[in-house]
Design an enzyme around this catalytic site. Structure first.
Site, PDB file in Angstrom:
ATOM      1  N   LYS A 176     -17.381  40.255  -0.083  1.00  0.00           N
ATOM      2  CA  LYS A 176     -17.617  39.166  -1.029  1.00  0.00           C
ATOM      3  C   LYS A 176     -17.257  39.662  -2.434  1.00  0.00           C
ATOM      4  CE  LYS A 176     -20.330  36.919  -4.136  1.00  0.00           C
ATOM      5  NZ  LYS A 176     -19.201  36.613  -4.975  1.00  0.00           N
ATOM      6  N   GLU A 250     -24.298  50.765  -7.200  1.00  0.00           N
ATOM      7  CA  GLU A 250     -23.636  51.335  -8.382  1.00  0.00           C
ATOM      8  C   GLU A 250     -23.848  50.321  -9.504  1.00  0.00           C
ATOM      9  OE1 GLU A 250     -22.422  54.182  -8.771  1.00  0.00           O
ATOM     10  OE2 GLU A 250     -21.912  54.895  -6.773  1.00  0.00           O
ATOM     11  N   CYS A 284     -18.348  50.311 -16.344  1.00  0.00           N
ATOM     12  CA  CYS A 284     -19.699  50.861 -16.192  1.00  0.00           C
ATOM     13  C   CYS A 284     -19.779  52.231 -16.841  1.00  0.00           C
ATOM     14  CB  CYS A 284     -20.065  50.949 -14.727  1.00  0.00           C
ATOM     15  SG  CYS A 284     -18.782  51.719 -13.767  1.00  0.00           S
ATOM     16  N   GLU A 381     -26.983  47.559 -22.112  1.00  0.00           N
ATOM     17  CA  GLU A 381     -25.561  47.560 -21.756  1.00  0.00           C
ATOM     18  C   GLU A 381     -24.929  46.275 -22.298  1.00  0.00           C
ATOM     19  OE1 GLU A 381     -24.291  46.743 -17.692  1.00  0.00           O
ATOM     20  OE2 GLU A 381     -23.045  48.530 -17.794  1.00  0.00           O
TER      21      GLU A 381
HETATM   22  P1  NDP Z   1     -22.945  40.950 -11.181  1.00  0.00           P
HETATM   23  O1  NDP Z   1     -24.110  41.750 -10.727  1.00  0.00           O
HETATM   24  O2  NDP Z   1     -23.194  39.679 -11.849  1.00  0.00           O
HETATM   25  O3  NDP Z   1     -21.979  40.620  -9.963  1.00  0.00           O
HETATM   26  C1  NDP Z   1     -21.496  41.584  -9.076  1.00  0.00           C
HETATM   27  C2  NDP Z   1     -21.259  40.952  -7.729  1.00  0.00           C
HETATM   28  O4  NDP Z   1     -22.500  40.541  -7.171  1.00  0.00           O
HETATM   29  C3  NDP Z   1     -20.395  39.693  -7.780  1.00  0.00           C
HETATM   30  O5  NDP Z   1     -19.601  39.625  -6.619  1.00  0.00           O
HETATM   31  C4  NDP Z   1     -21.436  38.585  -7.785  1.00  0.00           C
HETATM   32  O6  NDP Z   1     -20.958  37.343  -7.328  1.00  0.00           O
HETATM   33  C5  NDP Z   1     -22.453  39.155  -6.827  1.00  0.00           C
HETATM   34  N1  NDP Z   1     -23.785  38.582  -6.953  1.00  0.00           N
HETATM   35  C6  NDP Z   1     -24.320  37.930  -8.011  1.00  0.00           C
HETATM   36  N2  NDP Z   1     -25.592  37.568  -7.735  1.00  0.00           N
HETATM   37  C7  NDP Z   1     -25.863  37.999  -6.477  1.00  0.00           C
HETATM   38  C8  NDP Z   1     -27.008  37.929  -5.628  1.00  0.00           C
HETATM   39  N3  NDP Z   1     -28.123  37.353  -6.033  1.00  0.00           N
HETATM   40  N4  NDP Z   1     -26.932  38.494  -4.409  1.00  0.00           N
HETATM   41  C9  NDP Z   1     -25.812  39.109  -3.993  1.00  0.00           C
HETATM   42  N5  NDP Z   1     -24.689  39.184  -4.745  1.00  0.00           N
HETATM   43  C10 NDP Z   1     -24.712  38.651  -5.982  1.00  0.00           C
HETATM   44  O7  NDP Z   1     -22.080  41.936 -12.078  1.00  0.00           O
HETATM   45  P2  NDP Z   1     -20.701  41.645 -12.788  1.00  0.00           P
HETATM   46  O8  NDP Z   1     -19.689  41.112 -11.852  1.00  0.00           O
HETATM   47  O9  NDP Z   1     -20.998  40.881 -14.023  1.00  0.00           O
HETATM   48  O10 NDP Z   1     -20.232  43.132 -13.152  1.00  0.00           O
HETATM   49  C11 NDP Z   1     -20.627  43.766 -14.301  1.00  0.00           C
HETATM   50  C12 NDP Z   1     -21.708  44.771 -14.017  1.00  0.00           C
HETATM   51  O11 NDP Z   1     -21.266  45.693 -13.012  1.00  0.00           O
HETATM   52  C13 NDP Z   1     -22.019  45.626 -15.208  1.00  0.00           C
HETATM   53  O12 NDP Z   1     -23.398  45.698 -15.376  1.00  0.00           O
HETATM   54  C14 NDP Z   1     -21.461  46.990 -14.864  1.00  0.00           C
HETATM   55  O13 NDP Z   1     -22.067  48.057 -15.471  1.00  0.00           O
HETATM   56  C15 NDP Z   1     -21.557  47.026 -13.405  1.00  0.00           C
HETATM   57  N6  NDP Z   1     -20.558  47.925 -12.842  1.00  0.00           N
HETATM   58  C16 NDP Z   1     -20.975  49.123 -12.329  1.00  0.00           C
HETATM   59  C17 NDP Z   1     -20.083  50.047 -11.839  1.00  0.00           C
HETATM   60  C18 NDP Z   1     -20.550  51.322 -11.233  1.00  0.00           C
HETATM   61  O14 NDP Z   1     -19.838  51.880 -10.440  1.00  0.00           O
HETATM   62  N7  NDP Z   1     -21.723  51.814 -11.565  1.00  0.00           N
HETATM   63  C19 NDP Z   1     -18.637  49.769 -11.854  1.00  0.00           C
HETATM   64  C20 NDP Z   1     -18.300  48.476 -12.382  1.00  0.00           C
HETATM   65  C21 NDP Z   1     -19.255  47.596 -12.854  1.00  0.00           C
HETATM   66  P3  NDP Z   1     -20.486  36.206  -8.383  1.00  0.00           P
HETATM   67  O15 NDP Z   1     -19.328  36.767  -9.095  1.00  0.00           O
HETATM   68  O16 NDP Z   1     -20.150  35.079  -7.483  1.00  0.00           O
HETATM   69  O17 NDP Z   1     -21.656  35.934  -9.264  1.00  0.00           O
END
Ligand code: NDP
Length: 491
Positions: A176, A250, A284, A381
């Site tokens: 997903k 992560e 991140c 962040e």
């Molecule tokens: P989100 O947590 O909003 O989304 C990440 C994924 O989770 C998307 O596919 C999203 O779907 C999905 N999602 C959202 N809500 C749910 C839920 N309730 N249950 C299951 N899945 C869900 O993060 P972002 O996409 O905004 O990414 C940015 C964040 O990711 C930042 O905080 C960043 O630091 C972190 N990040 C961490 C990394 C690491 O390796 N530590 C690397 C890259 C980013 P949808 O898009 O449909 O909402």
């Protein structure tokens, strides 16, 4: 140009969602350009995808790992052949500049090649036994259907990290992707198919996190969830997954660069600019705090502001652009809100901070100074092109400041003093520490992951990448022909 409608992949067939609905994604550098229409997946799609993954698991687990590796090598080859096209699709879909999207695809190539080799390792251990005529070892076994839930900022590299590790270990996948980058996900999955992955081994469902993501996380047949994204989403997933399911997280961070008084300031400046404004600060591992020794703070501040003002904002497809747009309107609003907060808290805005009147979600690269550890711009962040400077009197103080946040993903120190270096390596509470390099730039053959609130201990990539996706089973083979009781029959 006509807008294409894309489908989801279940059991080897590209189909429409049961919801009958689609949504549009637009180019963040020019929001009048529609990238495509994508399926608004729902719980029924997830159920079908998990069933397909469960069926496919029976055959896929029997494929010898080196054979699985051959498919991953083919994936790497196809990614190489399509690197330029994929990079351009990615820049249009999520905004980062072309040099960086090429790097994203390259990272996917690298991890597929690395994990292909894992097919000839998947090491367990053999060891001794406390009893005679008894053999002890561990073997790695796949888990079953697993879920990979990914963000938009590395829309091919992060899926490749997760899927390559899951697949080489013998699991099947329901993938997903972020709703902001469905096209990159579709392009990547098309390559997996072309490389010869059997039907049902990877299934792709686009659609909202709250429905598709939640259903996947709660599904009883899903044996592991690999998630990269926001800390709050990760916290919710951990609660919802319940017992009997592994969860690898992560999450975000608030990464510091320490600049000591003996540092090569020009080198540090390049590192700060790259760490803070690469991917428009949406990594991140982005450097969002710079902790500078008081003897060089003013000089470094002047150098940083001068260079930051010269950065060119624009469409990432233009080779002259240094910094692209933010991913969406919500991100632009969040970043501008934090800039207001920073000013209100009393930090000094040195440059940037404005949103140019363009048809994209841009924010100017922004530098604050005088940020103290109690400020929100120091703690939270922001995930945008905003960096703040904080002064420290000595290295101990700098390390205390670096550690004074809830996160712990990446950190960096610029110094030429070996005592400083070793102290930083020992006391910085982060999963990654770079010396005389920025906070970004991981290589796929080393573990990647954060300490504290940046993760939950499962590290991706490198030799640790398979841990989430394999059961390391302990096996005892007693060939003595009699009952031998451990801890009791030891005389
Ligand atoms: P989100 O947590 O909003 O989304 C990440 C994924 O989770 C998307 O596919 C999203 O779907 C999905 N999602 C959202 N809500 C749910 C839920 N309730 N249950 C299951 N899945 C869900 O993060 P972002 O996409 O905004 O990414 C940015 C964040 O990711 C930042 O905080 C960043 O630091 C972190 N990040 C961490 C990394 C690491 O390796 N530590 C690397 C890259 C980013 P949808 O898009 O449909 O909402």
């Amino acid at each position: 140009m006509p807008v294409s409608t894309y489908k989801i992949l279940i059991d080897g067939k590209w189909i429409s969602s049961e919801s009958g609905e689609t949504y549009s994604r637009v180019n963040p550098a020019n929001y009048s350009e529609v990238i495509g229409k994508f399926q608004q997946g729902n719980e029924k799609d997830v159920n079908k995808a998990v069933d397909a993954a469960e069926d496919a698991f029976e055959k896929w687990r029997e494929v010898p790992p080196p054979k699985r590796g051959e498919i991953l090598l083919k994936v790497a080859q196809l990614l190489k052949e399509n690197k330029e096209e994929l990079s351009r699709v990615m820049t249009r879909e999520m905004g980062k500049v072309l040099a960086e999207t090429r790097g994203d695809v390259q990272e996917a190539i690298d991890i597929c090649e690395y994990m292909a080799g894992e097919g000839r390792r998947l090491f367990g251990r053999t060891t001794t036994s406390e009893l005679p005529n008894k053999f002890s070892m561990t073997v790695r076994l796949p888990l079953g259907p697993v879920a990979c839930i990914t963000p938009w900022n590395f829309p091919i590299a992060i899926p490749a990290w997760k899927l390559s590790a899951a697949l080489i270990s013998g699991n099947t996948v329901v993938f997903k992707p972020s709703s902001d980058t469905p096209l990159c996900a579709i392009k990547f999955v098309e390559i997996l198919e072309k490389a010869g992955l059997p039907k049902g081994v990877v299934n792709l469902v686009t659609g909202p996190g709250e429905t598709v993501g939640t259903r996947l996380v709660k599904h009883k047949k899903i044996r592991a969830v690999s998630f990269t994204g926001h800390k709050d989403t990760g916290t919710q997933i951990l609660k919802e997954a319940g017992i009997g399911k592994r969860v690898g997280l992560e999450l975000g961070s608030k990464n510091p660069i320490i600049v000591m008084d003996d540092a090569d300031l020009r080198l540090a400046l390049d590192g700060v600019l790259w760490g803070a404004f690469g991917t428009c600060g949406q990594r991140c591992t982005a450097a969002s705090r710079v902790i500078v020794h008081k003897k060089v703070e003013q000089k470094f501040e002047r150098m940083l502001v001068e260079r930051t003002k010269k950065l060119r904002l624009g469409n990432g497809l233009n080779p002259k652009t240094d910094v692209g747009p933010l991913v969406n309107k919500k991100a632009q609003e969040k970043v501008t809100k934090y800039i207001e907060i920073g000013e209100h808290e009393g930090a000094k805005l040195c440059c940037g901070g404005k949103t140019p009147k363009l048809k994209g979600w841009f924010v100017e690269p922004t530098v604050f100074t005088n940020a103290s550890s109690d400020m929100k711009i120091f703690q939270d962040e922001i995930f945008g092109p905003v960096v703040s400077l904080t002064e420290a009197g000595n290295l101990d103080e700098a390390i205390d400041l670096a550690n004074a946040v809830e996160y712990g993903l990446s950190s960096s120190i610029y110094t030429n003093n070996i005592q400083n270096i070793m102290k930083a390596v020992k006391y910085l509470e982060f999963g990654l520490t770079y010396v005389n390099a920025s906070t970004i730039g991981s290589e796929v053959h080393l573990p990647f992951g954060g300490a504290k609130a940046s993760g939950n201990g499962f590290k991706e990539a490198g030799w640790t990448g398979i841990n989430l996706f394999t059961e390391e089973k302990t096996v005892y083979i007693d060939y003595s022909g009699k009952l031998q009781r451990a801890q009791i029959d030891i005389e």
